[in-house]
Motif scaffolding. Structure first.
Motif, PDB file in Angstrom:
ATOM      1  N   GLN A  63       0.832  -1.199   0.000  1.00 28.62           N
ATOM      2  CA  GLN A  63       0.000   0.000   0.000  1.00 28.62           C
ATOM      3  C   GLN A  63       0.872   1.257   0.000  1.00 28.62           C
ATOM      4  O   GLN A  63       2.052   1.206   0.340  1.00 28.62           O
ATOM      5  CB  GLN A  63      -0.916  -0.005   1.226  1.00 28.62           C
ATOM      6  CG  GLN A  63      -1.903  -1.142   1.238  1.00 28.62           C
ATOM      7  CD  GLN A  63      -2.837  -1.104   0.044  1.00 28.62           C
ATOM      8  OE1 GLN A  63      -3.480  -0.092  -0.231  1.00 28.62           O
ATOM      9  NE2 GLN A  63      -2.896  -2.208  -0.677  1.00 28.62           N
ATOM     10  N   PRO A  64       0.282   2.405  -0.353  1.00 24.57           N
ATOM     11  CA  PRO A  64       1.073   3.635  -0.407  1.00 24.57           C
ATOM     12  C   PRO A  64       1.464   4.188   0.967  1.00 24.57           C
ATOM     13  O   PRO A  64       2.325   5.046   1.057  1.00 24.57           O
ATOM     14  CB  PRO A  64       0.167   4.617  -1.145  1.00 24.57           C
ATOM     15  CG  PRO A  64      -1.200   4.057  -1.041  1.00 24.57           C
ATOM     16  CD  PRO A  64      -1.064   2.590  -0.893  1.00 24.57           C
ATOM     17  N   SER A  65       0.844   3.716   2.039  1.00 26.62           N
ATOM     18  CA  SER A  65       1.232   4.140   3.387  1.00 26.62           C
ATOM     19  C   SER A  65       0.829   3.059   4.378  1.00 26.62           C
ATOM     20  O   SER A  65       0.018   2.181   4.060  1.00 26.62           O
ATOM     21  CB  SER A  65       0.564   5.466   3.759  1.00 26.62           C
ATOM     22  OG  SER A  65      -0.799   5.270   4.043  1.00 26.62           O
ATOM     23  N   MET A  66       1.374   3.147   5.576  1.00 25.14           N
ATOM     24  CA  MET A  66       1.003   2.173   6.605  1.00 25.14           C
ATOM     25  C   MET A  66      -0.482   2.294   6.941  1.00 25.14           C
ATOM     26  O   MET A  66      -1.164   1.298   7.143  1.00 25.14           O
ATOM     27  CB  MET A  66       1.837   2.389   7.864  1.00 25.14           C
ATOM     28  CG  MET A  66       3.267   1.985   7.711  1.00 25.14           C
ATOM     29  SD  MET A  66       4.108   2.207   9.285  1.00 25.14           S
ATOM     30  CE  MET A  66       5.289   0.902   9.123  1.00 25.14           C
TER      31      MET A  66
ATOM     32  N   LYS B  23      -8.575  15.409   1.722  1.00 20.77           N
ATOM     33  CA  LYS B  23      -8.139  16.609   2.430  1.00 20.77           C
ATOM     34  C   LYS B  23      -6.634  16.547   2.648  1.00 20.77           C
ATOM     35  O   LYS B  23      -6.067  15.485   2.857  1.00 20.77           O
ATOM     36  CB  LYS B  23      -8.833  16.703   3.790  1.00 20.77           C
ATOM     37  CG  LYS B  23     -10.314  16.866   3.704  1.00 20.77           C
ATOM     38  CD  LYS B  23     -10.902  16.854   5.105  1.00 20.77           C
ATOM     39  CE  LYS B  23     -12.410  16.755   5.013  1.00 20.77           C
ATOM     40  NZ  LYS B  23     -12.997  16.362   6.292  1.00 20.77           N
ATOM     41  N   ARG B  24      -6.006  17.707   2.597  1.00 20.16           N
ATOM     42  CA  ARG B  24      -4.564  17.763   2.823  1.00 20.16           C
ATOM     43  C   ARG B  24      -4.226  17.568   4.296  1.00 20.16           C
ATOM     44  O   ARG B  24      -3.223  16.971   4.638  1.00 20.16           O
ATOM     45  CB  ARG B  24      -3.988  19.093   2.342  1.00 20.16           C
ATOM     46  CG  ARG B  24      -3.906  19.183   0.835  1.00 20.16           C
ATOM     47  CD  ARG B  24      -3.240  20.499   0.444  1.00 20.16           C
ATOM     48  NE  ARG B  24      -3.214  20.635  -0.986  1.00 20.16           N
ATOM     49  CZ  ARG B  24      -2.126  20.450  -1.719  1.00 20.16           C
ATOM     50  NH1 ARG B  24      -1.008  20.130  -1.148  1.00 20.16           N
ATOM     51  NH2 ARG B  24      -2.185  20.604  -3.019  1.00 20.16           N
ATOM     52  N   PHE B  25      -5.044  18.093   5.182  1.00 14.93           N
ATOM     53  CA  PHE B  25      -4.803  17.986   6.616  1.00 14.93           C
ATOM     54  C   PHE B  25      -5.954  17.219   7.255  1.00 14.93           C
ATOM     55  O   PHE B  25      -7.112  17.569   7.067  1.00 14.93           O
ATOM     56  CB  PHE B  25      -4.677  19.377   7.256  1.00 14.93           C
ATOM     57  CG  PHE B  25      -3.530  20.168   6.699  1.00 14.93           C
ATOM     58  CD1 PHE B  25      -2.245  19.971   7.175  1.00 14.93           C
ATOM     59  CD2 PHE B  25      -3.735  21.096   5.694  1.00 14.93           C
ATOM     60  CE1 PHE B  25      -1.177  20.682   6.654  1.00 14.93           C
ATOM     61  CE2 PHE B  25      -2.682  21.821   5.172  1.00 14.93           C
ATOM     62  CZ  PHE B  25      -1.394  21.609   5.658  1.00 14.93           C
TER      63      PHE B  25
ATOM     64  N   ILE C 262       5.729  15.847   3.363  1.00 10.26           N
ATOM     65  CA  ILE C 262       6.083  16.509   2.100  1.00 10.26           C
ATOM     66  C   ILE C 262       5.649  15.656   0.908  1.00 10.26           C
ATOM     67  O   ILE C 262       5.072  16.166  -0.050  1.00 10.26           O
ATOM     68  CB  ILE C 262       7.597  16.823   2.047  1.00 10.26           C
ATOM     69  CG1 ILE C 262       7.929  17.922   3.057  1.00 10.26           C
ATOM     70  CG2 ILE C 262       8.031  17.220   0.639  1.00 10.26           C
ATOM     71  CD1 ILE C 262       9.415  18.101   3.314  1.00 10.26           C
ATOM     72  N   LEU C 263       5.907  14.352   0.987  1.00  9.14           N
ATOM     73  CA  LEU C 263       5.541  13.464  -0.127  1.00  9.14           C
ATOM     74  C   LEU C 263       4.037  13.394  -0.350  1.00  9.14           C
ATOM     75  O   LEU C 263       3.581  13.394  -1.492  1.00  9.14           O
ATOM     76  CB  LEU C 263       6.099  12.055   0.120  1.00  9.14           C
ATOM     77  CG  LEU C 263       7.613  11.900   0.060  1.00  9.14           C
ATOM     78  CD1 LEU C 263       8.021  10.498   0.491  1.00  9.14           C
ATOM     79  CD2 LEU C 263       8.140  12.203  -1.334  1.00  9.14           C
ATOM     80  N   THR C 264       3.268  13.327   0.738  1.00 12.89           N
ATOM     81  CA  THR C 264       1.820  13.136   0.582  1.00 12.89           C
ATOM     82  C   THR C 264       1.043  14.433   0.488  1.00 12.89           C
ATOM     83  O   THR C 264       0.119  14.539  -0.318  1.00 12.89           O
ATOM     84  CB  THR C 264       1.250  12.299   1.744  1.00 12.89           C
ATOM     85  OG1 THR C 264       1.550  12.936   2.980  1.00 12.89           O
ATOM     86  CG2 THR C 264       1.804  10.899   1.724  1.00 12.89           C
TER      87      THR C 264
ATOM     88  N   GLN D 267       1.259   9.351  -3.921  1.00 14.10           N
ATOM     89  CA  GLN D 267       0.597   8.196  -3.299  1.00 14.10           C
ATOM     90  C   GLN D 267       1.266   6.920  -3.799  1.00 14.10           C
ATOM     91  O   GLN D 267       0.661   6.120  -4.497  1.00 14.10           O
ATOM     92  CB  GLN D 267      -0.906   8.197  -3.632  1.00 14.10           C
ATOM     93  CG  GLN D 267      -1.674   9.333  -3.023  1.00 14.10           C
ATOM     94  CD  GLN D 267      -1.670   9.273  -1.502  1.00 14.10           C
ATOM     95  OE1 GLN D 267      -1.798   8.216  -0.909  1.00 14.10           O
ATOM     96  NE2 GLN D 267      -1.496  10.423  -0.883  1.00 14.10           N
ATOM     97  N   ARG D 268       2.518   6.756  -3.442  1.00 16.35           N
ATOM     98  CA  ARG D 268       3.276   5.588  -3.863  1.00 16.35           C
ATOM     99  C   ARG D 268       3.862   4.898  -2.648  1.00 16.35           C
ATOM    100  O   ARG D 268       3.926   5.452  -1.557  1.00 16.35           O
ATOM    101  CB  ARG D 268       4.398   6.016  -4.811  1.00 16.35           C
ATOM    102  CG  ARG D 268       3.856   6.691  -6.054  1.00 16.35           C
ATOM    103  CD  ARG D 268       4.560   6.180  -7.286  1.00 16.35           C
ATOM    104  NE  ARG D 268       3.848   6.578  -8.477  1.00 16.35           N
ATOM    105  CZ  ARG D 268       4.134   7.637  -9.192  1.00 16.35           C
ATOM    106  NH1 ARG D 268       5.137   8.408  -8.842  1.00 16.35           N
ATOM    107  NH2 ARG D 268       3.433   7.912 -10.262  1.00 16.35           N
ATOM    108  N   SER D 269       4.363   3.706  -2.854  1.00 19.12           N
ATOM    109  CA  SER D 269       4.871   2.912  -1.744  1.00 19.12           C
ATOM    110  C   SER D 269       6.093   3.533  -1.068  1.00 19.12           C
ATOM    111  O   SER D 269       6.438   3.140   0.042  1.00 19.12           O
ATOM    112  CB  SER D 269       5.181   1.493  -2.201  1.00 19.12           C
ATOM    113  OG  SER D 269       6.132   1.508  -3.230  1.00 19.12           O
TER     114      SER D 269
END
Length: 186
Positions: free
Chosen positions: A3-6, A70-72, A130-132, A138-140
């Motif tokens: 997945q792109p994040s935990m 949403k960003r935040f 920063i990445l998200t 949205q990558r691993s």
């Protein structure tokens, strides 16, 4: 699949990992809350870290919103504050117990290790942010950056356990022989 994040594992595969994800975060949160810090400042920071870990589980990341996410979010904010709390303990409170050591070379090595690990605990969520949020990636790679932050956290506890086992700080604390002053321990 990766997945792109935990946090994405909360939703991925129809929530196949949801119980494990939430359970682990609750366990970490409860243990951090129950752990008694050596100073009141360490204790408060660990209590807050425990609270933030539980809040990360209670407020899952948004899912299926694509570019409309949403960003935040509460989830992301709590995750960042969790890492800031444990980084604070690592950088500013970890050396409180070093006063019980006499080997100045070991003290210097521990201080250096705690500072580097604390910086890693701050850098990992900052890079993930920063990445998200900034780059909307949205990558691993985000998953691996987050995992690195968890490894910094785990390594801190391992190093701290080694330090404490080389002194009698635990025993002194259990028998009330440590005097806690406003920002230091004697």
């Amino acid at each position: 699949s990766l997945q792109p994040s935990m946090s994405a594992y909360y939703h991925a595969g129809g929530g196949a990992m949801r119980d494990e994800f939430v359970g682990i975060l609750f366990a970490v949160g409860v243990f951090l809350y129950l752990y008694k810090g050596y100073t009141i400042h360490e204790n408060y920071a660990l209590n807050l870290a425990g609270l933030f870990a539980v809040l990360v589980a209670i407020f899952p990341m948004e899912w299926g919103c694509g570019t409309g996410c949403k960003r935040f979010t509460v989830h992301g904010t709590c995750a960042i504050f969790f890492f800031l709390c444990v980084a604070y303990v690592c950088i500013f409170r970890a050396s409180d117990t070093l006063s019980q050591m006499t080997d100045q070379i070991k003290i210097k090595h521990y201080k250096t290790a705690y500072t580097l690990l604390g910086v890693g605990m701050i850098a990992s969520p900052a890079i993930a942010f920063i990445l998200t949020v900034v780059l909307r990636l949205q990558r691993s790679i985000v998953f691996f950056v987050e995992a690195t932050g968890i490894y910094f956290f785990a390594t801190y506890w391992l190093v701290k356990s080694c330090e404490i086992s080389s002194t009698n700080v635990e025993e002194m604390a259990m028998h009330g022989k440590l005097r806690v002053m406003p920002f230091r321990m004697a």
